[in-house]
Design an enzyme around this catalytic site. Structure first.
Site, PDB file in Angstrom:
ATOM      1  N   LYS A   1      26.271 -19.666 -13.252  1.00 17.72           N
ATOM      2  CA  LYS A   1      25.268 -20.486 -13.940  1.00 17.72           C
ATOM      3  C   LYS A   1      25.897 -21.302 -15.070  1.00 17.72           C
ATOM      4  O   LYS A   1      25.678 -22.499 -15.188  1.00 17.72           O
ATOM      5  CB  LYS A   1      24.155 -19.590 -14.532  1.00 17.72           C
ATOM      6  CG  LYS A   1      23.302 -18.910 -13.485  1.00 17.72           C
ATOM      7  CD  LYS A   1      22.185 -18.102 -14.115  1.00 17.72           C
ATOM      8  CE  LYS A   1      22.677 -16.971 -14.988  1.00 17.72           C
ATOM      9  NZ  LYS A   1      23.474 -15.951 -14.281  1.00 17.72           N
ATOM     10  N   THR A   2      26.678 -20.607 -15.891  1.00 20.08           N
ATOM     11  CA  THR A   2      27.291 -21.312 -17.007  1.00 20.08           C
ATOM     12  C   THR A   2      28.279 -22.353 -16.483  1.00 20.08           C
ATOM     13  O   THR A   2      28.372 -23.469 -16.995  1.00 20.08           O
ATOM     14  CB  THR A   2      27.980 -20.306 -17.953  1.00 20.08           C
ATOM     15  OG1 THR A   2      26.991 -19.369 -18.385  1.00 20.08           O
ATOM     16  CG2 THR A   2      28.591 -20.985 -19.162  1.00 20.08           C
TER      17      THR A   2
ATOM     18  N   ASP B   1      21.291 -22.992 -21.335  1.00 24.16           N
ATOM     19  CA  ASP B   1      21.833 -21.766 -20.739  1.00 24.16           C
ATOM     20  C   ASP B   1      21.007 -20.574 -21.239  1.00 24.16           C
ATOM     21  O   ASP B   1      20.364 -20.667 -22.280  1.00 24.16           O
ATOM     22  CB  ASP B   1      23.311 -21.599 -21.155  1.00 24.16           C
ATOM     23  CG  ASP B   1      24.070 -20.657 -20.216  1.00 24.16           C
ATOM     24  OD1 ASP B   1      23.464 -20.125 -19.264  1.00 24.16           O
ATOM     25  OD2 ASP B   1      25.286 -20.451 -20.441  1.00 24.16           O
ATOM     26  N   GLU B   2      21.047 -19.457 -20.519  1.00 26.05           N
ATOM     27  CA  GLU B   2      20.343 -18.222 -20.910  1.00 26.05           C
ATOM     28  C   GLU B   2      18.866 -18.510 -21.205  1.00 26.05           C
ATOM     29  O   GLU B   2      18.297 -18.015 -22.186  1.00 26.05           O
ATOM     30  CB  GLU B   2      20.993 -17.589 -22.158  1.00 26.05           C
ATOM     31  CG  GLU B   2      22.495 -17.356 -22.040  1.00 26.05           C
ATOM     32  CD  GLU B   2      22.882 -16.097 -21.258  1.00 26.05           C
ATOM     33  OE1 GLU B   2      21.972 -15.371 -20.790  1.00 26.05           O
ATOM     34  OE2 GLU B   2      24.092 -15.870 -21.083  1.00 26.05           O
TER      35      GLU B   2
ATOM     36  N   GLN C   1      18.227 -10.612 -16.663  1.00 27.19           N
ATOM     37  CA  GLN C   1      19.034 -10.462 -17.875  1.00 27.19           C
ATOM     38  C   GLN C   1      18.229 -10.748 -19.137  1.00 27.19           C
ATOM     39  O   GLN C   1      18.800 -11.020 -20.190  1.00 27.19           O
ATOM     40  CB  GLN C   1      20.251 -11.396 -17.833  1.00 27.19           C
ATOM     41  CG  GLN C   1      21.258 -11.023 -16.773  1.00 27.19           C
ATOM     42  CD  GLN C   1      22.476 -11.933 -16.810  1.00 27.19           C
ATOM     43  OE1 GLN C   1      23.154 -12.043 -17.814  1.00 27.19           O
ATOM     44  NE2 GLN C   1      22.748 -12.591 -15.696  1.00 27.19           N
TER      45      GLN C   1
ATOM     46  N   ARG D   1      29.173  -7.172 -16.475  1.00 27.79           N
ATOM     47  CA  ARG D   1      30.236  -7.774 -17.292  1.00 27.79           C
ATOM     48  C   ARG D   1      31.604  -7.443 -16.706  1.00 27.79           C
ATOM     49  O   ARG D   1      32.597  -8.067 -17.036  1.00 27.79           O
ATOM     50  CB  ARG D   1      30.211  -7.250 -18.738  1.00 27.79           C
ATOM     51  CG  ARG D   1      28.938  -7.486 -19.524  1.00 27.79           C
ATOM     52  CD  ARG D   1      28.559  -8.922 -19.568  1.00 27.79           C
ATOM     53  NE  ARG D   1      27.477  -9.189 -18.628  1.00 27.79           N
ATOM     54  CZ  ARG D   1      27.140 -10.405 -18.226  1.00 27.79           C
ATOM     55  NH1 ARG D   1      27.782 -11.461 -18.661  1.00 27.79           N
ATOM     56  NH2 ARG D   1      26.163 -10.564 -17.353  1.00 27.79           N
TER      57      ARG D   1
HETATM   58  P1  ATP Z   1      26.097 -14.628 -16.539  1.00 25.35           P
HETATM   59  O1  ATP Z   1      24.844 -14.352 -15.786  1.00 25.35           O
HETATM   60  O2  ATP Z   1      26.789 -13.373 -16.902  1.00 25.35           O
HETATM   61  O3  ATP Z   1      25.889 -15.580 -17.659  1.00 25.35           O
HETATM   62  P2  ATP Z   1      26.991 -16.810 -14.937  1.00 25.35           P
HETATM   63  O4  ATP Z   1      26.036 -16.877 -13.828  1.00 25.35           O
HETATM   64  O5  ATP Z   1      26.823 -17.760 -16.047  1.00 25.35           O
HETATM   65  O6  ATP Z   1      27.086 -15.336 -15.479  1.00 25.35           O
HETATM   66  P3  ATP Z   1      29.707 -17.715 -14.891  1.00 25.35           P
HETATM   67  O7  ATP Z   1      30.114 -17.061 -16.135  1.00 25.35           O
HETATM   68  O8  ATP Z   1      29.488 -19.162 -14.873  1.00 25.35           O
HETATM   69  O9  ATP Z   1      28.429 -16.955 -14.296  1.00 25.35           O
HETATM   70  O10 ATP Z   1      30.739 -17.367 -13.729  1.00 25.35           O
HETATM   71  C1  ATP Z   1      31.196 -16.047 -13.515  1.00 25.35           C
HETATM   72  C2  ATP Z   1      32.653 -16.059 -13.101  1.00 25.35           C
HETATM   73  O11 ATP Z   1      32.786 -16.562 -11.784  1.00 25.35           O
HETATM   74  C3  ATP Z   1      33.502 -16.939 -13.980  1.00 25.35           C
HETATM   75  O12 ATP Z   1      34.760 -16.336 -14.151  1.00 25.35           O
HETATM   76  C4  ATP Z   1      33.607 -18.222 -13.171  1.00 25.35           C
HETATM   77  O13 ATP Z   1      34.762 -18.945 -13.482  1.00 25.35           O
HETATM   78  C5  ATP Z   1      33.663 -17.690 -11.750  1.00 25.35           C
HETATM   79  N1  ATP Z   1      33.123 -18.646 -10.755  1.00 25.35           N
HETATM   80  C6  ATP Z   1      31.886 -19.152 -10.707  1.00 25.35           C
HETATM   81  N2  ATP Z   1      31.742 -19.970  -9.656  1.00 25.35           N
HETATM   82  C7  ATP Z   1      32.927 -20.003  -9.015  1.00 25.35           C
HETATM   83  C8  ATP Z   1      33.434 -20.676  -7.832  1.00 25.35           C
HETATM   84  N3  ATP Z   1      32.674 -21.488  -7.119  1.00 25.35           N
HETATM   85  N4  ATP Z   1      34.714 -20.443  -7.498  1.00 25.35           N
HETATM   86  C9  ATP Z   1      35.495 -19.620  -8.224  1.00 25.35           C
HETATM   87  N5  ATP Z   1      35.082 -18.953  -9.318  1.00 25.35           N
HETATM   88  C10 ATP Z   1      33.822 -19.137  -9.714  1.00 25.35           C
HETATM   89 MG    MG Z   2      26.420 -17.431 -18.101  1.00 26.51          MG
END
Ligand code: ATP
Ligand code: MG
Length: 724
Positions: free
Chosen positions: A35-36, A220-221, A251, A603
């Site tokens: 997402k981020t 975000d969040e 979350q 995490r």
């Molecule tokens: P959270 O819910 O904890 O906030 P999130 O959904 O925001 O998590 P991110 O932090 O953006 O997730 O991504 C999680 C991990 O996966 C990061 O290390 C990111 O670099 C990696 N990642 C996300 N998408 C890809 C992709 N398409 N290819 C490779 N790595 C990825």
């Molecule tokens: Mg995130």
């Protein structure tokens, strides 16, 4: 145009989100699904491909650290710096707006921000000037009330008093507080958001300006936004702005602080035609960790339909360590960390997560002993916390009346009517006569001239003398306990409503635990109290790694938002601690705790350790708990249990009389006493053996007696215990 740098590291769903048409979009997806990452790439996409000016973007993240990270990632993607990009937290952005438009906001140009402690002090002064009796109303309650109303967007005149005199008085205090702040040009945290909302709402021109400026608003969040934040966002979006929000209902962990997960549903109503995009592939964790997290959160009933999967390998099993007590738990964690660091891993790639701040002390001590640098993320180290410093200041004065900074710290804490002027008089007398404030106060109050000062200061001085007298012959921990008790600090913090006050009281109890288990260096010639105090001072001042140093990260489960670590320890996984006692009986509370657990598990990238202790001394009490119910929600196939090493338990080798007694009464067992063994004592009644130390005639056992719930160490050869 070459868009590959922006798109080539995204999967299809992520790419769909990043390149979505300029319409409201809601990305709802589980942890670690990118997402981020999507938000960052969306910003880059808009600037690079859609030609949106960086000035036309507003991006809100959860912490300043996340905002800085986001800015640098966008710059890396675009290969150019993006000044003028409004990116920050809700509070940070609201503040920026108010600084720019102080006139419209009806604030002086140099308005000051007050934090929550300043706010409380201000409310206390207000109480005094209005002669409000603190026993019927606490300033803390009013602070809670005011901030709660502001978070809902309500000024005093908007609140319905329902004809209730109680409420009328709350409202009128809110009003008086507001008048003072306005006169003095002070702005508290909640006010930042509220006023930033109002200047837009009440100022068509300004609103138009910002609406034209911000075409795209990224959040975000999103699951953790509160009412006023959402309202501010909606105003800014207007009819033409394009909101792009990402979040995860699973979350949502700040509902206790006013966050509204319902905004996810409300968003779709408020912005008809919202495109909802789901990301289902997790990139962060091994399959084992992800499946475990999914299994836990599956036990919650009110969830949006989401399915999270991964291509990652199964990876290691999750290790569950059943510690004997909290020190054993800390030692186990430190041992594993040592191995991990020895293998060449960065310390900063590991995190220790706990539910309650008070848990950190034992962990900190174990890390300090092992010389492993660590950093407490988003919080203070144990001995630096205000309430701990308060209690220590009393102890310091007991030990040394000349300690001026301790004198200043607690002379009027809890409030005892010693005003700033009195303190100033004492201070200048001390200065002129080159003596300590204590001596100055003695001199001023004993000359019979300053009756008013004497009336207010004498009780404080006699309190310190009384503390010294009554604790003179006590053991260290009883000394600490008694001083805290006499100081009335607990009563004082009880008036702080909500979690914060409770946490402070828990920490004070934890200080007693710290004193109980404190083992002074035998070579030390100071008194036990002084050794303990210098230990506390050193711990507060040193050992804390500098921000840039590679160090293990310690934090509460709540403050680990958005972060990820190859190695994660979730400790204190016991029913009553996590899920927290308060939440167990309330289904909503329990679901929020479970989300927090899901959040913690997700995490971890590669290795996850879950630890719990059979016995834990926390907040000054010994607790015997069952492993957290959340552990049993993880299917067995993902877990490997590591048995506890009970190092203290020794087979019985003690004096013959006890040996005989044991072998007579403990028929069938030739190993002597067992931990967990039930015993009976003539005076103390029935109890359970918790611990055993030493050998031969020196064997001692620790017994928890049911009648008094008290724990005692007894020398086995004298105690005449009956085994049951
Ligand atoms: P959270 O819910 O904890 O906030 P999130 O959904 O925001 O998590 P991110 O932090 O953006 O997730 O991504 C999680 C991990 O996966 C990061 O290390 C990111 O670099 C990696 N990642 C996300 N998408 C890809 C992709 N398409 N290819 C490779 N790595 C990825
Ligand atoms: Mg995130």
């Amino acid at each position: 145009m070459d868009v590959t740098p922006i798109l080539n590291s995204l999967n299809d769903a992520q790419r769909q989100a990043v390149t979505a048409p300029s319409e409201p979009a809601l990305v709802i997806a589980g942890a670690g699904s990118g997402k981020t990452r999507v938000l960052v790439h969306r910003a880059a996409w808009l600037i690079e491909v859609e030609g949106v000016s960086p000035q036309g973007l507003l991006a809100v993240t959860f912490t300043n650290k996340a905002a800085a990270e986001m800015r640098s990632r966008i710059e890396t993607l675009l290969k150019l710096p993006v000044q003028h990009l409004w990116i920050g937290t809700f509070h940070g952005l609201a503040h920026r707006m108010l600084r720019r438009h102080w006139q419209e906001a009806d604030l002086p140009q140099n308005f000051q921000i007050i934090d929550s402690d300043d706010q409380l002090r201000l409310i206390k002064r207000l109480f005094k000037s209005l002669e409000i009796d603190e026993s019927s109303w606490t300033p803390k309650e009013i602070q809670w009330f005011i901030n709660g109303q502001k978070d809902e967007g309500l000024r005093p005149e908007h609140i319905n008093d329902e004809g209730d005199p109680h409420r009328q008085q709350q409202i009128s205090l809110y009003k008086s507080y507001e008048d003072i702040c306005q006169r003095a040009g002070l702005v508290d945290f909640a006010e930042l958001l509220l006023r930033a909302h109002e200047i837009l709402r009440d100022n068509i021109e300004l609103l138009g300006l910002y609406r034209r400026r911000f075409q795209h608003l990224l959040v975000d969040e999103f699951q953790d936004t509160n009412a006023i934040q959402y309202a501010w966002l909606r105003l800014l979006v207007g009819d033409n702005g394009v909101p792009f929000v990402v979040g995860d209902d699973d979350q949502s962990i700040y509902q206790w602080r006013g966050a509204r997960v319902e905004h996810i549903h409300r968003f779709q109503k408020d912005f008809p035609g919202t495109q909802v995009i789901k990301l289902e592939q997790n990139y962060r964790s091994t399959r084992t960790i992800l499946n475990a997290a999914n299994a836990v959160i599956d036990n919650n009933s009110s969830r949006m339909d989401k399915h999270l999967w991964t291509e990652s390998a199964a990876g290691e099993t999750i290790k569950v360590y059943s510690a004997y007590n909290e020190s054993d738990e800390a030692n186990f964690i430190v041992g594993r960390l040592r191995d991990w660091i020895a293998q060449g891993n960065a310390r900063a790639d590991s995190a220790i997560l706990y539910r309650s701040n008070a848990q950190s002390r034992i962990l900190e001590e174990a890390l300090i002993n092992a010389r492993i640098p660590y950093k407490i993320y988003g919080g203070l180290r144990f001995f630096e916390r205000a309430e701990i410093k308060d209690a220590l200041a009393y102890l310091r004065l007991v030990s040394n009346r000349e300690d001026d900074s301790s004198f200043e710290r607690v002379v009027n804490k809890p409030t005892r009517g010693i005003g700033a002027r009195t303190v100033e008089i004492i201070r200048s007398y001390a200065r002129v006569n080159a003596c300590s404030m204590w001596r100055a106060a003695e001199a001023i109050t004993s000359d019979g001239v300053n009756g008013r000062i004497a009336n207010s200061v004498n009780p404080f001085m006699s309190l310190i003398e009384r503390m010294a007298r009554e604790t003179n012959s006590l053991e260290l921990h009883d000394k600490v306990d008694h001083v805290i008790h006499l100081s009335m600090l607990i009563e004082f913090f009880k008036k702080e409503k909500g979690e914060k006050g409770e946490i402070r009281i828990e920490n004070l109890a934890e200080l007693v635990s710290a004193a109980k288990s404190f083992e002074p260096d035998p070579a030390e010639e100071m008194s036990q109290l002084d050794t303990f105090l210098s230990h506390a001072a050193l711990e507060a001042g040193e050992g804390q790694a500098d921000a840039w140093e590679d160090c293990v990260q310690l934090m509460t489960m709540h403050s680990v938002k958005g972060l990820e670590f190859p190695l994660v320890f979730m400790c204190g996984m016991e029913d009553g601690l996590f899920p927290h006692q308060r939440s167990v009986a309330d289904p909503n509370g329990l679901e929020e705790e479970r989300r927090l657990c899901y959040f913690g598990i997700t995490r971890a990238m590669q290795s996850l350790y879950i630890t719990h202790a059979e016995q834990r001394r926390l907040h000054g009490k010994d607790n015997f708990s069952q492993p957290s119910r959340f552990i049993s929600e993880i299917p067995d196939e993902y877990i490997e249990e590591i048995r506890p090493r009970i190092r203290n338990a020794q087979p019985m080798q003690s004096s013959t009389s006890t040996q005989q007694r044991m072998s007579i009464d403990d028929a069938g067992s030739d190993v002597g006493i067992r931990l967990g063994q039930r015993v009976r004592h003539k005076k103390f009644g029935d109890g359970i053996i918790l611990n055993c130390e030493g050998q031969g005639a020196h064997t001692r056992v620790e017994v928890n007696f049911e009648l008094t719930s008290d724990t005692k160490w007894l020398v086995l050869s004298y105690a005449n215990l009956d085994l049951m």
